[in-house]
Design an enzyme around this catalytic site. Structure first.
Site, PDB file in Angstrom:
ATOM      1  N   VAL A 127       0.817  -1.231   0.000  1.00 42.48           N
ATOM      2  CA  VAL A 127       0.000   0.000   0.000  1.00 42.48           C
ATOM      3  C   VAL A 127       0.842   1.269   0.000  1.00 42.48           C
ATOM      4  CG1 VAL A 127      -2.017  -1.091   1.075  1.00 42.48           C
ATOM      5  CG2 VAL A 127      -0.313   0.063   2.526  1.00 42.48           C
ATOM      6  N   ASN A 169      -6.647  -0.935   6.580  1.00 41.54           N
ATOM      7  CA  ASN A 169      -6.240  -1.688   7.772  1.00 41.54           C
ATOM      8  C   ASN A 169      -4.738  -1.962   7.833  1.00 41.54           C
ATOM      9  OD1 ASN A 169      -6.623  -3.930   9.961  1.00 41.54           O
ATOM     10  ND2 ASN A 169      -5.617  -4.958   8.241  1.00 41.54           N
ATOM     11  N   TYR A 207       4.676   5.608  14.936  1.00 43.61           N
ATOM     12  CA  TYR A 207       3.365   4.946  14.833  1.00 43.61           C
ATOM     13  C   TYR A 207       2.259   5.887  15.317  1.00 43.61           C
ATOM     14  CZ  TYR A 207      -0.023   1.097  15.550  1.00 43.61           C
ATOM     15  OH  TYR A 207      -1.117   0.268  15.517  1.00 43.61           O
ATOM     16  N   ALA A 208       2.500   6.554  16.463  1.00 42.27           N
ATOM     17  CA  ALA A 208       1.493   7.469  17.015  1.00 42.27           C
ATOM     18  C   ALA A 208       1.209   8.611  16.035  1.00 42.27           C
ATOM     19  CB  ALA A 208       1.968   8.024  18.354  1.00 42.27           C
ATOM     20  N   ALA A 209       2.282   9.151  15.439  1.00 38.97           N
ATOM     21  CA  ALA A 209       2.091  10.248  14.479  1.00 38.97           C
ATOM     22  C   ALA A 209       1.273   9.771  13.281  1.00 38.97           C
ATOM     23  CB  ALA A 209       3.446  10.787  14.026  1.00 38.97           C
ATOM     24  N   SER A 210       1.575   8.563  12.803  1.00 39.89           N
ATOM     25  CA  SER A 210       0.835   8.047  11.636  1.00 39.89           C
ATOM     26  C   SER A 210      -0.630   7.815  11.986  1.00 39.89           C
ATOM     27  CB  SER A 210       1.476   6.757  11.103  1.00 39.89           C
ATOM     28  OG  SER A 210       1.293   5.673  12.000  1.00 39.89           O
ATOM     29  N   LYS A 211      -0.880   7.285  13.172  1.00 42.10           N
ATOM     30  CA  LYS A 211      -2.264   6.948  13.548  1.00 42.10           C
ATOM     31  C   LYS A 211      -3.061   8.201  13.931  1.00 42.10           C
ATOM     32  CE  LYS A 211      -2.085   2.458  12.924  1.00 42.10           C
ATOM     33  NZ  LYS A 211      -2.874   1.821  11.860  1.00 42.10           N
ATOM     34  N   ILE A 226      -4.846  -5.594  20.866  1.00 39.85           N
ATOM     35  CA  ILE A 226      -5.631  -6.689  20.293  1.00 39.85           C
ATOM     36  C   ILE A 226      -4.656  -7.843  20.034  1.00 39.85           C
ATOM     37  CG2 ILE A 226      -7.171  -7.375  18.406  1.00 39.85           C
ATOM     38  CD1 ILE A 226      -8.247  -4.959  20.054  1.00 39.85           C
TER      39      ILE A 226
HETATM   40  P1  NDP Z   1      -0.780  -7.764  11.683  1.00 41.00           P
HETATM   41  O1  NDP Z   1       0.673  -7.468  11.645  1.00 41.00           O
HETATM   42  O2  NDP Z   1      -1.251  -9.025  12.325  1.00 41.00           O
HETATM   43  O3  NDP Z   1      -1.421  -7.678  10.228  1.00 41.00           O
HETATM   44  C1  NDP Z   1      -1.174  -6.568   9.402  1.00 41.00           C
HETATM   45  C2  NDP Z   1      -1.349  -7.002   7.970  1.00 41.00           C
HETATM   46  O4  NDP Z   1      -1.019  -5.890   7.118  1.00 41.00           O
HETATM   47  C3  NDP Z   1      -0.392  -8.126   7.598  1.00 41.00           C
HETATM   48  O5  NDP Z   1      -1.048  -9.056   6.799  1.00 41.00           O
HETATM   49  C4  NDP Z   1       0.691  -7.400   6.840  1.00 41.00           C
HETATM   50  O6  NDP Z   1       1.401  -8.198   5.907  1.00 41.00           O
HETATM   51  C5  NDP Z   1      -0.105  -6.348   6.122  1.00 41.00           C
HETATM   52  N1  NDP Z   1       0.759  -5.296   5.650  1.00 41.00           N
HETATM   53  C6  NDP Z   1       1.811  -4.734   6.273  1.00 41.00           C
HETATM   54  N2  NDP Z   1       2.393  -3.830   5.500  1.00 41.00           N
HETATM   55  C7  NDP Z   1       1.696  -3.804   4.339  1.00 41.00           C
HETATM   56  C8  NDP Z   1       1.815  -3.074   3.144  1.00 41.00           C
HETATM   57  N3  NDP Z   1       2.792  -2.186   2.964  1.00 41.00           N
HETATM   58  N4  NDP Z   1       0.915  -3.290   2.165  1.00 41.00           N
HETATM   59  C9  NDP Z   1      -0.062  -4.208   2.311  1.00 41.00           C
HETATM   60  N5  NDP Z   1      -0.220  -4.940   3.423  1.00 41.00           N
HETATM   61  C10 NDP Z   1       0.649  -4.738   4.434  1.00 41.00           C
HETATM   62  O7  NDP Z   1      -1.442  -6.502  12.402  1.00 41.00           O
HETATM   63  P2  NDP Z   1      -2.853  -6.327  13.121  1.00 41.00           P
HETATM   64  O8  NDP Z   1      -3.862  -7.191  12.496  1.00 41.00           O
HETATM   65  O9  NDP Z   1      -2.629  -6.386  14.578  1.00 41.00           O
HETATM   66  O10 NDP Z   1      -3.133  -4.798  12.778  1.00 41.00           O
HETATM   67  C11 NDP Z   1      -4.056  -4.381  11.783  1.00 41.00           C
HETATM   68  C12 NDP Z   1      -4.256  -2.884  11.929  1.00 41.00           C
HETATM   69  O11 NDP Z   1      -4.738  -2.606  13.242  1.00 41.00           O
HETATM   70  C13 NDP Z   1      -2.965  -2.080  11.752  1.00 41.00           C
HETATM   71  O12 NDP Z   1      -3.236  -0.883  11.084  1.00 41.00           O
HETATM   72  C14 NDP Z   1      -2.569  -1.784  13.194  1.00 41.00           C
HETATM   73  O13 NDP Z   1      -1.787  -0.635  13.286  1.00 41.00           O
HETATM   74  C15 NDP Z   1      -3.923  -1.628  13.851  1.00 41.00           C
HETATM   75  N6  NDP Z   1      -3.928  -1.819  15.294  1.00 41.00           N
HETATM   76  C16 NDP Z   1      -3.532  -3.013  15.851  1.00 41.00           C
HETATM   77  C17 NDP Z   1      -3.543  -3.162  17.234  1.00 41.00           C
HETATM   78  C18 NDP Z   1      -3.120  -4.432  17.898  1.00 41.00           C
HETATM   79  O14 NDP Z   1      -2.996  -4.428  19.147  1.00 41.00           O
HETATM   80  N7  NDP Z   1      -2.943  -5.531  17.209  1.00 41.00           N
HETATM   81  C19 NDP Z   1      -3.942  -2.051  18.105  1.00 41.00           C
HETATM   82  C20 NDP Z   1      -4.323  -0.856  17.409  1.00 41.00           C
HETATM   83  C21 NDP Z   1      -4.314  -0.760  16.051  1.00 41.00           C
HETATM   84  P3  NDP Z   1       2.853  -8.786   6.328  1.00 41.00           P
HETATM   85  O15 NDP Z   1       2.586  -9.786   7.397  1.00 41.00           O
HETATM   86  O16 NDP Z   1       3.380  -9.369   5.080  1.00 41.00           O
HETATM   87  O17 NDP Z   1       3.663  -7.621   6.830  1.00 41.00           O
END
Ligand code: NDP
Length: 247
Positions: free
Chosen positions: A65, A91, A155-159, A188
């Site tokens: 992305v 996401n 991360y905080a700045a991005s979010k 989570i």
């Molecule tokens: P995961 O790391 O489990 O999953 C993130 C997914 O995004 C992975 O499949 C990853 O692929 C994919 N991804 C990463 N970089 C890219 C990219 N450049 N292009 C396309 N896909 C990409 O994270 P979570 O499920 O925990 O998090 C999902 C969202 O929720 C994120 O935005 C996170 O910041 C947010 N979040 C999560 C929290 C938590 O406690 N888990 C708390 C608050 C927010 P790959 O594995 O190949 O990198």
């Protein structure tokens, strides 16, 4: 008839964790088709194989992305297959944690490029489609870290940027029936959370009134609600999903 019947969606980072759970929830809620944009091709293969027959409704697209050209192509592929994009869930996200005074430039750039510029790329190509059809639902996945978290300045700045982005797009999109919201999860249980040191988790748990970590389905249910017409008069909001924890 599910609450997402007849709708087509794009979900980024849908290969595992919260994104995969959102894809599954959308399918349960009757989505007509969902394009999953994911960095890791192996995760996409696994997702399709796990879904079985219902996998026919899923279009897997390998895509970084943070790469605008790849996003442009991916959105075109989704439109070619489904004819429209009604729902966008930004996401995909990464962390590269360290105290700010020790943070490398590439850790700052990588996180901002995926977490903030990624949604910018998606919106750049999806919002014109939504404006043309006078219908759109965008849900951005922010984080409670947006309100400040030691070791996560990037991360905080991005979010936090994503929250401002959400509120602005909501104001601009409203007259075209484009509804934009975000959710801000606390901890989570996913692979991302596995990177957090145990002592930080133990301390954090004391601040969560529900005294437990969240599960991906507890984020996915809120995202599906915000993506549906059940939320048709809610826009520009940031829903905190943290078991009652304040920041
Ligand atoms: P995961 O790391 O489990 O999953 C993130 C997914 O995004 C992975 O499949 C990853 O692929 C994919 N991804 C990463 N970089 C890219 C990219 N450049 N292009 C396309 N896909 C990409 O994270 P979570 O499920 O925990 O998090 C999902 C969202 O929720 C994120 O935005 C996170 O910041 C947010 N979040 C999560 C929290 C938590 O406690 N888990 C708390 C608050 C927010 P790959 O594995 O190949 O990198």
């Amino acid at each position: 008839m599910g609450k997402l019947s007849g709708k087509y969606a794009i979900v980024t980072g849908g290969g595992k964790g919260i994104g995969e759970t959102i894809v599954n929830r959308f399918l349960v809620d009757g989505i007509e088709g969902v394009a999953v944009l994911e960095y890791d091709g192996k995760l996409l293969e696994q997702l399709i194989s796990d879904l079985g027959e219902v996998g026919d409704k899923v279009l897997p697209i390998q895509c970084d992305v943070s790469n605008e050209a790849q996003v442009k192509t991916a959105v075109a592929q989704a439109v070619e297959r489904f004819g429209s994009v009604d729902i966008l869930v930004n996401n995909a996200g990464i962390t590269r944690d360290s105290m700010f005074h020790k943070m490398a430039d590439d850790a700052w750039d990588a996180v901002v490029n995926v977490n903030l510029k990624g949604p910018y790329h998606l919106c750049k190509y999806v919002i014109p489609i939504m404006r043309n059809q006078a219908y759109g639902r965008i849900v951005n996945i922010s984080s409670v870290s947006a309100f400040g978290n030691a070791g996560q300045a990037n991360y905080a700045a991005s979010k936090a940027g994503l929250i401002g982005f959400t509120k602005t797009l909501a104001k601009e999109g409203g007259p075209k029936n484009i509804i934009v919201n975000c959710v801000a999860p606390g901890y989570i249980e996913t692979d991302m959370y596995n990177n957090v040191p145990q002592e930080i988790i133990t301390e954090h748990m004391k601040l969560i009134p529900l005294r437990r970590l969240g599960q991906p389905n507890e984020v996915a249910s809120a995202v599906s609600f915000l993506a549906s017409d059940d939320a048709s008069f809610i826009s520009g909001q940031c829903l905190i999903i943290s078991g009652g924890a304040t920041t």
